[in-house]
Design an enzyme around this catalytic site. Structure first.
Site, PDB file in Angstrom:
ATOM      1  N   GLY A   5       0.833  -1.194   0.000  1.00 15.49           N
ATOM      2  CA  GLY A   5       0.000   0.000   0.000  1.00 15.49           C
ATOM      3  C   GLY A   5       0.869   1.246   0.000  1.00 15.49           C
ATOM      4  O   GLY A   5       2.015   1.218   0.450  1.00 15.49           O
ATOM      5  N   GLN A  14       3.099   9.958   1.043  1.00 19.83           N
ATOM      6  CA  GLN A  14       4.448   9.372   1.045  1.00 19.83           C
ATOM      7  C   GLN A  14       5.263   9.768  -0.175  1.00 19.83           C
ATOM      8  O   GLN A  14       6.477   9.614  -0.181  1.00 19.83           O
ATOM      9  CB  GLN A  14       4.351   7.845   1.113  1.00 19.83           C
ATOM     10  N   CYS A  31       6.407  -0.319   6.468  1.00 21.87           N
ATOM     11  CA  CYS A  31       6.054   0.935   5.805  1.00 21.87           C
ATOM     12  C   CYS A  31       7.184   1.325   4.856  1.00 21.87           C
ATOM     13  O   CYS A  31       8.351   1.293   5.246  1.00 21.87           O
ATOM     14  CB  CYS A  31       5.856   2.022   6.859  1.00 21.87           C
ATOM     15  N   LEU A  32       6.835   1.700   3.622  1.00 18.98           N
ATOM     16  CA  LEU A  32       7.869   2.067   2.647  1.00 18.98           C
ATOM     17  C   LEU A  32       8.605   3.347   3.061  1.00 18.98           C
ATOM     18  O   LEU A  32       9.697   3.617   2.573  1.00 18.98           O
ATOM     19  CB  LEU A  32       7.253   2.239   1.252  1.00 18.98           C
ATOM     20  N   HIS A  49      -3.662   1.868   8.186  1.00 19.84           N
ATOM     21  CA  HIS A  49      -2.259   2.299   8.120  1.00 19.84           C
ATOM     22  C   HIS A  49      -2.103   3.434   7.098  1.00 19.84           C
ATOM     23  O   HIS A  49      -1.504   4.470   7.389  1.00 19.84           O
ATOM     24  CB  HIS A  49      -1.378   1.092   7.743  1.00 19.84           C
ATOM     25  N   GLU A  50      -2.668   3.223   5.903  1.00 21.06           N
ATOM     26  CA  GLU A  50      -2.522   4.236   4.845  1.00 21.06           C
ATOM     27  C   GLU A  50      -3.282   5.516   5.183  1.00 21.06           C
ATOM     28  O   GLU A  50      -2.822   6.621   4.891  1.00 21.06           O
ATOM     29  CB  GLU A  50      -2.988   3.684   3.496  1.00 21.06           C
ATOM     30  N   HIS A  70      -1.409   7.888   7.247  1.00 20.57           N
ATOM     31  CA  HIS A  70      -0.499   8.746   6.475  1.00 20.57           C
ATOM     32  C   HIS A  70      -1.188  10.034   6.047  1.00 20.57           C
ATOM     33  O   HIS A  70      -0.592  11.106   6.067  1.00 20.57           O
ATOM     34  CB  HIS A  70      -0.011   8.023   5.215  1.00 20.57           C
TER      35      HIS A  70
HETATM   36 ZN   LIG Z   1       3.203   3.425   5.617  1.00 21.91          ZN
END
Ligand SMILES: [Zn+2]
Length: 164
Positions: free
Chosen positions: A47, A52, A94-95, A136-137, A140
């Protein structure tokens, strides 16, 4: 042609920006969603939120399939928790925080509403990984990161490691 976008890494302060609502469903939104999917696949993520890649609008892409052939786009997502007692724990990554994962506990009964690239509204009561991943997303989009769920000492350790 899709373009690979640069992913902001913790503790970049831009990750703390609160995203704005999408009001224009046009070609540039579609291009951004495609570029985000491409970037997510390239980095083996499941995701990615627009925040991000330093675009502060309420747009999320996701692919939870093992075959990596089920791209999904969520615009202006909102959820309500249906049962505060029902929780699930999942080891999240997480990226924006590469090389780090942590068990996070979240509500697992939610009702999710979102728009697609045409602006059409959808509602669903997801289960499993989608429930966790969307929360989670969506964190962000609020400028919140998974490190906010862990102890300040641990968070500081991760910050120092990533700043090297
Ligand atoms: Zn993340």
């Amino acid at each position: 042609m899709a373009e690979k976008l640069k992913i902001l890494k913790f503790p970049d302060p831009r990750l703390r920006t609160v995203a704005e609502k999408v009001t224009k469903f046009d070609k540039s939104l579609e291009k951004l969603a495609n570029d985000m999917l491409y970037t997510m696949y390239e980095d083996n993520g499941i995701g990615l939120a627009a925040s991000q890649v330093d675009r502060h609008i309420r747009l999320i892409v996701m692919d939870l399939s093992e075959e990596r052939n089920d791209p999904r786009v969520f615009i202006n997502p909102e959820y309500k928790i249906l049962d505060n007692e029902s929780l699930a724990s999942f080891e999240e990554g997480c990226l924006s925080i590469p090389g780090f994962s942590e068990e996070i506990i979240r509500p697992d009964k939610i009702e999710l509403t979102w728009q697609d690239l045409e602006g059409k509204t959808h509602t669903d009561r997801p289960n499993g990984l989608l429930t966790i991943c969307i929360q989670h997303e969506m964190d962000h989009l609020e400028g919140k990161l998974m490190v906010d769920y862990i102890s300040p000492i641990k968070r500081d350790r991760i910050r120092k490691k990533l700043q090297k």
